[in-house]
Design a protein around this motif. Structure first.
Motif, mmCIF file in Angstrom:
data_model
loop_
_atom_site.group_PDB
_atom_site.id
_atom_site.type_symbol
_atom_site.label_atom_id
_atom_site.label_comp_id
_atom_site.label_asym_id
_atom_site.label_seq_id
_atom_site.Cartn_x
_atom_site.Cartn_y
_atom_site.Cartn_z
ATOM 1 N N LEU A 32 0.843 -1.204 0.000
ATOM 2 C CA LEU A 32 0.000 0.000 0.000
ATOM 3 C C LEU A 32 0.876 1.250 0.000
ATOM 4 N N THR B 223 -7.964 4.160 -3.773
ATOM 5 C CA THR B 223 -8.409 3.625 -2.479
ATOM 6 C C THR B 223 -9.473 4.550 -1.886
ATOM 7 N N SER C 151 -6.647 -14.824 0.811
ATOM 8 C CA SER C 151 -6.888 -13.429 0.451
ATOM 9 C C SER C 151 -7.280 -12.600 1.674
ATOM 10 N N ASP C 152 -7.322 -11.288 1.484
ATOM 11 C CA ASP C 152 -7.583 -10.367 2.589
ATOM 12 C C ASP C 152 -8.927 -10.639 3.257
ATOM 13 N N THR D 10 -2.227 -8.038 -2.410
ATOM 14 C CA THR D 10 -1.662 -7.021 -3.307
ATOM 15 C C THR D 10 -0.176 -7.288 -3.533
ATOM 16 N N HIS D 11 0.095 -8.438 -4.075
ATOM 17 C CA HIS D 11 1.460 -8.937 -4.288
ATOM 18 C C HIS D 11 1.471 -9.681 -5.612
ATOM 19 N N PHE E 188 -0.739 -10.791 -8.334
ATOM 20 C CA PHE E 188 -1.926 -9.950 -8.325
ATOM 21 C C PHE E 188 -3.156 -10.666 -8.883
ATOM 22 N N GLN F 99 -2.743 -5.144 -11.123
ATOM 23 C CA GLN F 99 -2.257 -4.427 -9.944
ATOM 24 C C GLN F 99 -3.337 -3.492 -9.386
ATOM 25 N N SER G 134 -6.264 -5.314 -7.804
ATOM 26 C CA SER G 134 -5.978 -5.869 -6.472
ATOM 27 C C SER G 134 -5.972 -4.771 -5.418
ATOM 28 N N ILE G 135 -5.566 -3.564 -5.806
ATOM 29 C CA ILE G 135 -5.614 -2.428 -4.873
ATOM 30 C C ILE G 135 -7.066 -2.089 -4.540
ATOM 31 N N TYR H 118 -9.516 -4.126 -4.651
ATOM 32 C CA TYR H 118 -9.992 -5.245 -3.827
ATOM 33 C C TYR H 118 -9.552 -5.076 -2.375
ATOM 34 N N ALA H 119 -8.278 -4.735 -2.166
ATOM 35 C CA ALA H 119 -7.768 -4.552 -0.808
ATOM 36 C C ALA H 119 -8.510 -3.433 -0.098
#
Length: 681
Positions: free
Chosen positions: A290, A305, A420-421, A450-451, A454, A489, A492-493, A495-496
């Motif tokens: 992040l 975000t 996952s988160d 977020t790695h 992705f 990428q 995934s951001i 999503y996080a």
């Protein structure tokens, strides 16, 4: 006598022929490097980001190839002559084999860069074999198509090499000139030439990846056993001129305990909190990758975000926080214990990690129940040893998940980082609902989605969210087309961010929500989206959110992960009277800065990866190796030339290295009496 001269003449002719043969091989090598540089620039332009100054990128890439080529030419020429003395055929076979091995290595390193957007260096040697296999398995770039392209290019280069060797013809003076030029240029400033591009991505793009890997690796191994003379003049002396604005640490027993100092961080957080009536629960959320580049208002890549942005408005929010490292290995020891790095990151010391005080041990001694939640394997980066050394009560990792939970989608190599988160958060709440403990809690959660590679569940949904977000934040069509190269990428951001939103919403319905302090930050900025500057990889947000806040604030002053533990503990000591050492501690950090305008009163080292300790910040200056940068608001920076400032920062950096080298050799960082009184034995 005539036979002697004839023999000498024959030897000269033979050497000349060998020079011509070697020079043809050398030119094929050079032309092939140029071709591979063009190929790399084209691939990254298509798959990643088109350079802002394409012709300058090409010229500088060629220049780096040429410098690498000429620097190694004489050594290779000498080896070629020696082998040719025994067998000219063998010398040719070895040379052609060398070329093919070089091509294979260069192609592999190019593929790594195309995936990670940072060149591979000596950090490879700082990971265990298990960690390396895990990283290789995670890469999204390695699949059957890539392998076919790899061997296809290798075959093409082999054919072209054989063709050019037969077709190239060189005059004698040129054949002899190349090796001689290599010797001559070795003693000129040619090898110290650096080429600066507008962005860190472009600076990395123009590097010859094999040259970078070899240079980084040789430096790592040559210096790995180098004994640092901690009493030499280079490590002694004050950093006059800048030091007056920096709070200087006082070290009463510096030789026995190099990091033990008498300074105590001030309580800067209490003015923002209501009076705490009892010990609060503390939840630390470490979100993988992040970075500020795409987080919150003012993010130069755009704000991806929206929830974190909205939460920042209800929090204490620092927009200019620096992580201690460019990878995950640094976050736990820096944030939890404000610790030095050791040689390859303090976690690599395993059970030999020096005894220390941390948020974990101090709060556990003060009655807290402690935990760590992670969706992957805690053996990665040596986290497991660190957690065990800190006597963490509950360690939840990949093997802890019961049936019914879903892992992240696997790569073509059937690899996944873990859970996952949203699954991690779900297990956290499930465990909390079963708990009958009446103790206050310190819970640390480290995410992994977020790695690279992705890959997330329902990826199409989040890709559409990312595309919609691009339009919402006003990106033009050209920028949207560029960002489409990073949809995995950005998705995934998104999503996080959504997972974090659901986590806070779920938590807000719990009875203990009113007595909880949330600390949210990134472990580092993910590098797989091009970085603009050297310091960009460390630039992350920090939020302290709690229903117990009586007012919110946004801070532009610079602080780091090193500063979080000292400030939090200072507040808890004042508010609920937890027991802290009065005489001093070993924190590197001296506390968060709560000035709202941009400034940096700290001076800290930053570790790029497990083998690269070249970054240091002091006030509004940053050194990376021998390069000096001026930092401005929003953590933008530009290179400057100022030898006085450069030497001041180097002296301060060397003071840290002196202390760090003592830790590497096993010197303690705090007296045992502090551990027995305030920590956990």
């Amino acid at each position: 006598m005539n036979s002697f001269f004839k023999n000498m003449k024959g030897q000269r002719a033979n050497i000349l022929l060998l020079c011509q043969l070697f020079s043809r091989l050398a030119l094929v090598w050079l032309f092939s490097m140029f071709f591979l540089s063009i190929l790399e620039i084209v691939i990254n332009s298509i798959n990643r980001q088109y350079p802002s100054q394409i012709f300058q990128v090409i010229i500088f890439a060629f220049a780096n190839d040429l410098i690498f080529w000429i620097s190694d030419l004489f050594g290779l020429f000498f080896i070629f002559l020696v082998v040719s003395y025994f067998s000219q055929k063998l010398a040719i076979i070895i040379s052609q084999t060398f070329l093919m091995v070089f091509f294979a290595i260069q192609l592999a390193l190019m593929d790594y860069f195309n995936t990670a957007l940072v060149p591979l260096g000596s950090d490879l040697f700082s990971y265990s074999l298990t960690d390396i296999l895990q990283i290789i398995g995670s890469t999204s770039g390695l699949n059957i198509i890539i392998l076919l392209l790899f061997f296809g290019l290798l075959a093409l280069l082999f054919v072209v090499t054989r063709y050019l060797l037969n077709k190239l013809q060189l005059r004698p003076f040129m054949a002899i000139g190349f090796p001689l030029a290599s010797i001559f240029l070795y003693f000129t400033p040619l090898y110290s030439i650096g080429f600066n591009m507008p962005t860190e991505y472009e600076n990395n793009l123009i590097k010859n990846k094999t040259a970078f890997f070899l240079s980084s690796s040789s430096e790592y191994f040559l210096n790995s056993n180098e004994e640092i003379d901690i009493y030499s003049d280079a490590y002694i002396g004050d950093f006059d001129g800048i030091a007056s604005t920096v709070a200087k640490m006082e070290y009463p027993f510096e030789n026995q305990y190099p990091f033990y100092h008498s300074n105590v961080a001030p309580d800067v957080l209490s003015p923002f909190f209501q009076t705490l009536k009892k010990q609060p629960n503390i939840v630390i959320l470490l979100v993988e990758g992040l970075g500020r580049a795409f987080t919150n208002d003012g993010a130069y890549l755009g704000n991806f975000t929206p929830f974190v942005d909205s939460l920042a408005g209800k929090s204490l929010y620092w927009k200019n926080i620096l992580s201690a490292g460019g990878r995950t290995f640094a976050v736990l020891p820096a944030l939890m214990g404000s610790m030095p790095f050791g040689k390859n990151g303090i976690l690599e010391m395993g059970n030999d990690i020096p005894k220390h005080l941390s948020l974990y041990t101090i709060l556990k001694r003060n009655g807290y129940q402690t935990s760590f939640y992670y969706g992957g394997k805690t053996e990665f980066d040596g986290m497991k040893s660190y957690l065990d050394n800190n006597h963490v009560d509950q360690i939840i990792e990949e093997k802890s998940f019961p049936a019914g939970y879903t892992k992240l989608p696997a790569t073509a190599q059937n690899f996944t980082w873990g859970y996952s988160d949203d699954q991690l958060y779900q297990l956290y709440f499930e465990n909390r609902s079963k708990s009958t403990l009446k103790k206050p809690e310190l819970n640390v959660i480290l995410t992994v989605a977020t790695h690279d590679p992705f890959l997330i569940r329902n990826q199409d949904k989040y890709i559409q969210m990312a595309k919609s977000r691009m339009k919402q934040i006003g990106l033009d069509e050209n920028k949207q087309a560029e960002y489409n190269n990073f949809l995995n990428q950005f998705s995934s951001i998104m999503y996080a961010d959504e997972s974090l939103k659901k986590f806070i919403q779920t938590y807000s319905k719990r009875a203990d929500f009113a007595n909880t302090i949330f600390i949210i930050t990134g472990d580092h900025r993910l590098p797989e989206i091009p970085m603009s500057t050297k310091i960009d990889r460390y630039h992350v947000p920090l939020l302290i959110y709690s229903p117990m806040l009586k007012r919110t604030a946004q801070f532009a002053s610079v602080s780091t992960h090193f500063d979080i533990a000292p400030s939090l503990l200072a507040t808890l000591e004042k508010q609920i009277n937890i027991k802290l050492p009065k005489a001093g501690n070993s924190w590197i950090g001296d506390g968060l800065d709560t000035v709202k305008t941009f400034r940096n009163i700290h001076h800290y080292p930053l570790m790029q990866n497990k083998s690269t300790l070249v970054d240091f910040v002091m006030n509004d200056y940053h050194i990376n190796g021998n390069s000096l940068f001026k930092i401005t608001e929003n953590m933008e920076e530009s290179p400057i030339s100022d030898d006085i400032k450069l030497n001041q920062l180097k002296q301060a950096f060397n003071q840290f290295k002196k202390k760090n080298s003592q830790v590497i050799r096993g010197v303690k960082i705090v007296p045992d009496s502090l551990i027995s009184r305030y920590g956990i034995n």
